[in-house]
Design an enzyme around this catalytic site. Structure first.
Site, PDB file in Angstrom:
ATOM      1  N   ARG A  79     -25.474  34.466 -27.119  1.00 35.23           N
ATOM      2  CA  ARG A  79     -25.159  33.139 -26.558  1.00 35.23           C
ATOM      3  C   ARG A  79     -23.652  32.994 -26.405  1.00 35.23           C
ATOM      4  NH1 ARG A  79     -29.799  29.718 -28.378  1.00 35.23           N
ATOM      5  NH2 ARG A  79     -30.868  31.161 -29.738  1.00 35.23           N
ATOM      6  N   HIS A 427      -6.048  -8.986  -2.877  1.00 36.91           N
ATOM      7  CA  HIS A 427      -6.757 -10.207  -3.247  1.00 36.91           C
ATOM      8  C   HIS A 427      -8.178  -9.906  -3.737  1.00 36.91           C
ATOM      9  CE1 HIS A 427      -9.167 -13.823  -2.259  1.00 36.91           C
ATOM     10  NE2 HIS A 427      -8.131 -14.434  -2.807  1.00 36.91           N
ATOM     11  N   ARG A 534      -3.674 -18.275 -12.994  1.00 33.00           N
ATOM     12  CA  ARG A 534      -3.126 -18.442 -11.644  1.00 33.00           C
ATOM     13  C   ARG A 534      -3.697 -19.744 -11.100  1.00 33.00           C
ATOM     14  NH1 ARG A 534      -4.361 -12.466 -11.682  1.00 33.00           N
ATOM     15  NH2 ARG A 534      -2.559 -11.372 -10.834  1.00 33.00           N
ATOM     16  N   GLU A 717       9.260 -10.954 -11.979  1.00 34.74           N
ATOM     17  CA  GLU A 717       8.537 -10.119 -11.005  1.00 34.74           C
ATOM     18  C   GLU A 717       9.381  -9.779  -9.797  1.00 34.74           C
ATOM     19  OE1 GLU A 717       4.927 -12.128  -9.825  1.00 34.74           O
ATOM     20  OE2 GLU A 717       5.878 -14.082  -9.869  1.00 34.74           O
ATOM     21  N   THR A 739       3.965  -7.197 -13.106  1.00 35.74           N
ATOM     22  CA  THR A 739       4.219  -5.841 -12.607  1.00 35.74           C
ATOM     23  C   THR A 739       3.619  -5.587 -11.227  1.00 35.74           C
ATOM     24  OG1 THR A 739       2.379  -5.177 -14.011  1.00 35.74           O
ATOM     25  CG2 THR A 739       4.606  -4.709 -14.825  1.00 35.74           C
ATOM     26  N   ASN A 740       2.759  -6.491 -10.739  1.00 32.56           N
ATOM     27  CA  ASN A 740       2.253  -6.293  -9.372  1.00 32.56           C
ATOM     28  C   ASN A 740       3.385  -6.505  -8.379  1.00 32.56           C
ATOM     29  OD1 ASN A 740      -0.261  -6.100 -10.576  1.00 32.56           O
ATOM     30  ND2 ASN A 740      -0.778  -8.235 -10.166  1.00 32.56           N
ATOM     31  N   ASP A 741       3.984  -7.688  -8.451  1.00 34.51           N
ATOM     32  CA  ASP A 741       5.083  -7.961  -7.518  1.00 34.51           C
ATOM     33  C   ASP A 741       6.295  -7.099  -7.841  1.00 34.51           C
ATOM     34  OD1 ASP A 741       4.563  -9.881  -5.423  1.00 34.51           O
ATOM     35  OD2 ASP A 741       3.992 -11.241  -7.032  1.00 34.51           O
ATOM     36  N   CYS A 803       1.786  -9.104 -17.415  1.00 32.73           N
ATOM     37  CA  CYS A 803       0.534  -9.743 -17.004  1.00 32.73           C
ATOM     38  C   CYS A 803       0.076  -9.241 -15.640  1.00 32.73           C
ATOM     39  CB  CYS A 803       0.682 -11.262 -16.987  1.00 32.73           C
ATOM     40  SG  CYS A 803       1.929 -11.825 -15.824  1.00 32.73           S
TER      41      CYS A 803
HETATM   42  C1  PEP Z   1       2.204 -10.025 -10.647  1.00 42.47           C
HETATM   43  O1  PEP Z   1       2.881 -10.131  -9.631  1.00 42.47           O
HETATM   44  O2  PEP Z   1       2.232  -9.036 -11.399  1.00 42.47           O
HETATM   45  C2  PEP Z   1       1.275 -11.099 -11.026  1.00 42.47           C
HETATM   46  C3  PEP Z   1       0.603 -11.048 -12.156  1.00 42.47           C
HETATM   47  O3  PEP Z   1       1.099 -12.130 -10.161  1.00 42.47           O
HETATM   48  P1  PEP Z   1       0.195 -12.083  -8.836  1.00 42.47           P
HETATM   49  O4  PEP Z   1      -0.633 -10.855  -8.914  1.00 42.47           O
HETATM   50  O5  PEP Z   1      -0.587 -13.335  -8.863  1.00 42.47           O
HETATM   51  O6  PEP Z   1       1.220 -12.051  -7.775  1.00 42.47           O
HETATM   52 MG    MG Z   2       3.131 -12.044  -8.716  1.00 40.17          MG
END
Ligand code: PEP
Ligand code: MG
Length: 852
Positions: A79, A427, A534, A717, A739-741, A803
């Site tokens: 094996r 979105h 939000r 942001e 951190t998204n923006d 966030c």
């Molecule tokens: C961001 O920008 O990280 C954030 C949390 O806000 P949103 O996604 O609503 O722009």
């Molecule tokens: Mg934002």
């Protein structure tokens, strides 16, 4: 080669033999453990990785000493034993050493038919697998007759010009060679590398004396395990093939489950009570000493048990949680080890429905896996149709080019969402994750023909409105038809594991929650508060959109205030509900952020409808929409810029927050709301907003006669906010990095459009990962650490967090811990995985520092 210095080319496995999984593989090492536990394992010899490499190069080990432990006329199995059993390996080969003499001997013992059946099987597998002859020539006959055996042996001779080998040493050498070479084959190499094996992964081999499970008395072979591999619950399952010479030939064996009697009424537990008790004892031993649930492979010869092998029970993700928790509850492993044993990524399977892995998927298109889980439903192309479908209690899948805030009600009504455009922070993705709705975005190979109400797959197939499809948001695939799904499984073990995780965790985990429903989910998953509400999402609910639109069309500040007064009680109600659900844990409310045009319809018919609703001429609606149109709305009048331009909006929100604070604190835990200002780029913006909010607070205190506290914060942001964090922190008690923006602006990448080229970019290695998905520690991370350091200079005890959508991921949590952030905030459904990841990181750190 270095192992050759320390290890023999092959090793007879004894309790004290020198063996290591990295030299001989996991199976060999496990067999040694079983031998140490005094289990009746037949004589076994392990060949090291180096030896197998040598064999593949044509260098055979000394066969006579290899065979010595097995006696004069050995019957053997071989094996594979690689470092990780998941990496696969060549299949086992049994009964090596079978020859004419053995056939005669066994005929005496178990009868001609059974002995012939065994010989036939060996000749077949040797011819096809070892000698690589055409399988077509080596079918097993219906009846294992001597004539059939003769003809198979002749076929071997005809194909190879040699007699079938009779010498066990020659047979074994050929078997070892073929297995060593199979491991080196390109397909095998690619397959194991896909499972994470290194390019130079080695193969060990285990040669074992056969315990065939045939004899005059009660005999047979089987496997048994004591936990259910789907649920992890205690349940005995297995398979047993009994062979009772004289009553039944081997070819006519019966298969009987251990606990379920077969149609002859055979139950191993009843038929072989001592063997069963022995197996149960070995299982307990494995649990206690190997600290694992093992599946035991065994044979019984004349009532005597032999343990051939034991492997870790294969398990579903759900079962892996249950097994780890049960081992810890029984005191076999410590709780930190149970926490470390579960991969946080698998928790999402426990929280959402999943496509049944045994289903055969018919893939329509693949996109970005934006929100996990799976759902089936009928295709709809508009939010209105989704709502109509929900009203008929019909599950539907909303298919859009992209979603806008107008689609939120449709998303609530749908079972899943697909968009052609968008990335992980678009979105649809953000809302999908918030609602726990399966979502695939950026399915850019899909064409939507809105007029004909069809979607066209890349292979040209058309799917019409009403056709049933399945969305797999975990894999990012859209499937044709109704695919079987598995239900989520949130059991006690899941909660127990996370409770233990919280004992080790050293960073807070909050949830991004916009509505009372989100907050309830966050609370159920033990989030330590809301890190981002939000508020604009509240304006899309129910009849508020209409009021919002009226506000946008108001001509003066006074008119705007009048309309906002109608929104005030609604917002107040929302906040009271949030505060009540969160029971005094922090609730961070972000003031209004999006550009106003998002609240207005995008097309002609929508404009006409709106004109009717507001009793305005169509031209006025159109010109207002045009006036609000921006080239770069994400960089335009949104966030605090809008708040300063229309201060009545923030005034109303602040009032709603404070009135709700007074109200909720009256009946429940005292509330200390956190108010966060979005898209700040200059300290003065904070000062201006703050002075107005302070004025509203003073007014509410005076009107209600109730004192209350609240905290100010800024969303960092924009890159400038990170750079100017020191002076900003002087006016803010907390900084939350969006951190998204921040990723969008640091890279100069649109979060809504980057999906178009992101996969090409990642494939070409321009970016290691999609930075909207995996926090870019090198670039965006530098802004975060700089912002944190400067923020702390401005205010020593400033509370720091992130966030953005990265918040729930292991790498972002690791980064935030390294920077001593106070908490991360993520979608409610990601909270459990975030809690587990954070605990594992803390446990690993503790182990590292203990070992230094
Ligand atoms: C961001 O920008 O990280 C954030 C949390 O806000 P949103 O996604 O609503 O722009
Ligand atoms: Mg934002």
């Amino acid at each position: 080669m270095q192992h050759n210095i320390e290890f023999e080319p092959f090793t007879l496995i004894t309790p004290n033999a020198r063996m290591s999984p990295s030299v001989h593989g996991g199976r060999a090492k496990c067999l040694q453990r079983l031998i140490r536990l005094d289990m009746p394992v037949p004589t076994t010899v392990a060949l090291s990785f180096d030896t197998v490499r040598e064999i593949a190069r044509g260098q055979m080990p000394e066969m006579s000493s290899l065979l010595e432990p097995f006696g004069d006329a050995p019957l053997l199995s071989v094996r594979p034993s690689s470092a990780d059993s998941d990496w696969g390996g060549p299949g086992a080969i049994l009964n090596i050493g079978f020859n004419n003499a053995r056939h005669r001997e066994l005929t005496e013992k178990i009868g001609l038919e059974a002995a012939t059946a065994l010989y036939l099987r060996f000749v077949q597998s040797y011819s096809v697998v070892v000698a690589r002859l055409d399988p077509e020539q080596f079918h097993l006959p219906d009846a294992p007759t001597e004539a059939a055996l003769r003809s198979m042996l002749e076929a071997y001779e005809y194909e190879t010009d040699e007699l079938f080998p009779q010498d066990p040493a020659q047979q074994l050498a050929e078997v070892l060679r073929s297995m060593a070479r199979a491991w080196d084959g390109t397909t095998a190499r690619l397959l194991r590398q896909a499972k994470g094996a290194p390019a130079d992964a080695g193969l060990g081999l285990v040669v074992q004396a056969m315990a065939m499970g045939v004899g005059r008395g009660k005999s047979g072979s089987g496997v048994i395990q004591f936990v259910d591999d789907k649920t992890g619950e205690q349940r005995i399952t297995g398979r047993y093939l009994s062979q009772s010479q004289g009553r039944e030939a081997l070819t006519k064996t019966k298969e009987a489950l251990f606990i379920t009697k077969d149609d002859r009424g055979l139950s191993v537990e009843e038929e072989l009570p001592e063997v069963f008790a022995q197996l149960a004892g070995y299982r307990d031993l494995c649990r206690i000493r190997l600290r694992e649930e093992m599946q035991i492979e065994f044979t019984v010869e004349d009532g005597e048990l032999h343990v051939l092998d034991a492997i870790r029970v294969q398990r579903s993700n759900r079962a892996s949680v249950k097994i780890a928790v049960d081992l810890a509850l029984d005191g076999i492993i410590p709780t930190d080890e149970a926490v470390m044993r579960v991969d946080p990524a698998i928790l999402s399977e426990l929280l959402h429905r999943q496509v049944d892995p045994s289903a055969t998927p018919d893939v329509i298109v693949a996109g970005i896996a934006a929100s996990p889980g799976a759902a089936c439903g009928r295709i709809v192309f508009t939010a209105n149709e989704a709502q109509a479908s929900a009203a008929r209690s019909e599950a539907c899948i909303l298919v859009r080019r992209e979603t806008t805030p107008e689609d939120i009600r449709g998303m609530h009504a749908a079972s899943a969402v697909i968009t052609v455009r968008g990335g992980i922070t678009s979105h649809a993705a953000v809302i999908g994750r918030g609602l726990g709705l399966p979502c695939v975005v950026g399915a850019s190979d899909l064409v939507i023909d809105r007029k004909r109400k069809v979607m066209i797959a890349p292979d040209g197939r058309e799917f019409r409105e009403g056709d049933v499809i399945t969305v797999n948001g975990t894999s990012g695939r859209v499937l044709a038809g109704m695919v079987p799904l598995m239900e989520p499984a949130l059991d006690g073990a899941f909660r127990q594991l996370l409770d233990w995780a919280d004992e080790f965790r050293d960073i807070g985990i909050r949830a991004n929650a916009d509505t009372p429903a989100d907050a309830q989910i966050a609370r159920n998953f033990a989030a330590q508060g809301i890190g981002l509400c939000r508020t604009e999402h509240m304006f899309f609910e129910g009849d508020r959109l209409g009021v919002m639109r009226e506000m946008i069309f108001a001509h003066t500040a006074e008119d705007r205030r009048a309309v906002l007064d109608r929104l005030l009680p609604m917002q107040r109600g929302d906040f009271i509900a949030l505060f009540q659900i969160m029971h005094g844990t922090p609730v961070c409310i972000r003031l209004f952020d999006p550009p106003l045009h998002e609240f207005l319809p995008a097309d002609k018919s929508g404009h006409r409808e709106l004109a009717e609703q507001l009793s305005l001429p169509l031209s006025e609606v159109t010109s207002r929409v045009e006036a609000l149109t921006e080239y770069n709305p994400m960089l335009g009048m949104r966030g605090v810029r809008l708040g300063l331009s229309y201060p009545e909006i923030y005034d109303m929100q602040a009032r709603a927050i404070f009135e709700a604070t007074v109200e909720a604190s009256r009946s429940g835990d005292p509330v200390v709301p956190e108010i966060m200002i979005p898209l700040v780029s200059a300290m003065r913006e904070v000062e201006l907003v703050k002075s107005r909010i302070d004025a509203v607070a003073a007014a509410v205190r005076a009107e209600t006669g109730v004192d209350f506290r609240f905290r100010y914060g800024v969303m960092v942001e924009t890159p400038r906010a990170a750079l100017r964090a020191e002076e900003i922190a002087m006016h803010a008690q907390f900084l939350s990095f969006g951190t998204n923006d921040l990723t969008q602006m640091t890279y100069g990448l649109s979060r809504d459009d980057a999906g178009r080229f992101m996969s090409a970019y990642v494939q070409a290695g321009v970016y290691a990962e999609d930075p909207f998905h995996t926090l870019d520690v090198e670039g965006v991370g530098e802004l975060l650490s700089m912002g944190a350091e400067r923020g702390r200079k401005g205010r020593e005890d400033v509370v720091l967090s992130i966030c953005g959508e990265h918040g729930g991921s292991r790498s972002a949590i690791s980064f935030c811990r390294s920077q001593k952030f106070d908490y991360v905030s993520c979608s409610p459904f990601r909270v459990p995985a975030a809690r587990l990841s954070a605990a594992q990181l803390a446990i690993s750190d503790r182990k590292i520092s203990a070992s230094v």
